[in-house]
Scaffold this active site. Structure first.
Site: not given
Ligand code: C5P
Length: 396
Positions: A208, A276, A303-305, A323, A341
């Site tokens: 991106n 994503d 994974p959502d970090i 963010f 989150k």
């Molecule tokens: O769900 P979204 O992408 O809108 O969420 C944004 C926030 O989540 C940001 O702080 C981004 O760094 C974090 N994030 C993450 N891992 C992901 C997706 C988003 O840490 N896979």
């Protein structure tokens, strides 16, 4: 502030007269001001005016027998709590960025480990010249703080960015730096920044447009407040800020692993634009064009970090900041994200505003469990400083 000392370097530009007003404001606030006037600076203001307002001797010569006998240039550079360069000309910035030391001002800047605040002032074309941009980026990476420049009419008749910030604004920045000290000394911070890159095959990828600028600025500001910062970064091409440990990663899974290795941390700020999805398998050899048409890509969720680290039990950082980039109903969406989150704050960017995505400015809302604050649109550096200040307050 009575015991605080500023070494004020006055460069050669038409805005040098504003350094006199800055000196007056600082003295009124009880700050000791020791001036260095460059040769070019002396073309615009007299040593007598500066000395009278500073109530101190003005230093100008690198090789002055009397000055060196009283106070050598090395001692001079160490004699202050803060070095302020106002106006910081293109030439002074270039010298400081490249480590040149051919006069008293540049030698002082090279010989010191005291924090430096620069207030640039120059013609708009000089300010926008790629050489000045490079020098600015280098100085920021070296930990130099900046105030201004402003946009407006210039003494040369042109209009644009490059005007010295108003003396009161520089004064506020100086007082902030003098009183702030290093409130995050002894604290550990983790920051993610930039895009992630997900391989399709050895040559193709999904990524991106994240520039990484906001995340790098936050890492730099946290380090300036004394934190020990690990910056886990996707590919950006930005230089690592001075004093920050950067860990380079590509995929979201690598970023998660690097973040987990960086724990424990007192604060974690997740600024990265994490992809994503990723292809469910990365092909080991380059996919060939063929008569069967384009290959079907099957994507799986990354994974959502942020959510993973916010739920990491005893390892969880004390303060977890996410963010959110939103185009509409910014506050509602961001508040829902805060809950989903499990983080403590969400910093929401209104990316519908022109120039925010990939640009130099940001317009943010700080959303906590109990409060919403709407901050003035400001440069990404100013937003970063504000975030770092809030983190310092929250952790103190
Ligand atoms: O769900 P979204 O992408 O809108 O969420 C944004 C926030 O989540 C940001 O702080 C981004 O760094 C974090 N994030 C993450 N891992 C992901 C997706 C988003 O840490 N896979």
């Amino acid at each position: 502030m009575s015991e605080k000392r500023v070494l004020l370097i006055v460069g050669g530009g038409i805005a040098a007269y504003k350094a006199l007003e800055l000196t007056r404001l600082l003295r009124k606030a009880g700050v000791a001001v020791r001036p260095i006037l460059t040769k070019a600076g002396a073309e615009f203001v007299t040593p007598l005016s500066l000395s009278a307002l500073a109530e101190d001797k003005v230093y100008s010569e690198l090789f002055s027998l009397t000055d060196e006998a009283e106070m050598g240039h090395i001692e001079l550079s160490r004699s202050a709590d803060l070095i302020v360069v106002a106006p910081a000309t293109a030439d002074l910035m270039a010298k400081a960025a490249t480590g040149r030391a051919d006069d008293l001002a540049s030698t002082t800047l090279l010989a010191t480990d005291t924090p430096i605040l620069m207030a640039p002032a120059m013609n708009v074309r000089m300010w926008e010249h790629p050489a000045t941009k490079r020098n600015l980026a280098q100085l920021k990476a070296d930990g130099v703080a900046f105030v201004g420049p402003d946009e407006g009419a210039m003494a040369c008749g042109e209009y644009g960015e490059g005007r010295l910030a108003e003396p009161l604004v520089i004064f506020e920045a100086v007082m902030g730096m003098l009183s702030g000290g290093r409130p995050l000394a002894g604290k550990r911070a983790l920051v993610t920044a930039g895009p992630t890159v997900e391989a399709i095959d050895p040559v193709r990828l999904l990524t991106n447009r994240s520039s990484g600028k906001q995340g790098y600025a936050i890492a730099r500001s946290l380090a300036q407040l004394g934190a020990e910062v690990t910056l886990v970064s996707g590919p950006t091409g930005l230089p690592a800020p001075a004093g920050v440990k950067r860990v380079d990663v590509e995929s979201a899974r690598d970023m998660l692993a690097a973040c987990q290795s960086a724990l424990p941390a007192d604060v974690a700020v997740f600024v990265a634009a994490v992809a994503d999805w990723r292809p469910d398998e990365a092909f080991g050899i380059k996919l060939k064009k063929g008569k069967d048409g384009p290959p079907a890509l099957h994507l799986v969720e990354n994974p959502d970090i942020l959510a993973t680290l916010a739920a990491s039990g005893p390892q969880r950082p004390t303060l977890v900041v996410g963010f959110a980039a939103e185009t509409n109903d910014v506050e509602d969406h961001a508040r829902a994200k805060l809950a989903r989150k499990g983080c403590d704050w969400i910093i929401a960017n209104d990316v519908s505003q022109p120039g925010v995505m990939g640009g130099e400015e940001n317009a943010v809302l700080l959303i906590s469990k109990t409060d919403t604050e709407r901050w003035e649109r400001a440069s990404k550096d100013a937003v970063a400083r504000q975030i770092a200040d809030r983190i310092a307050k929250a952790l103190s």
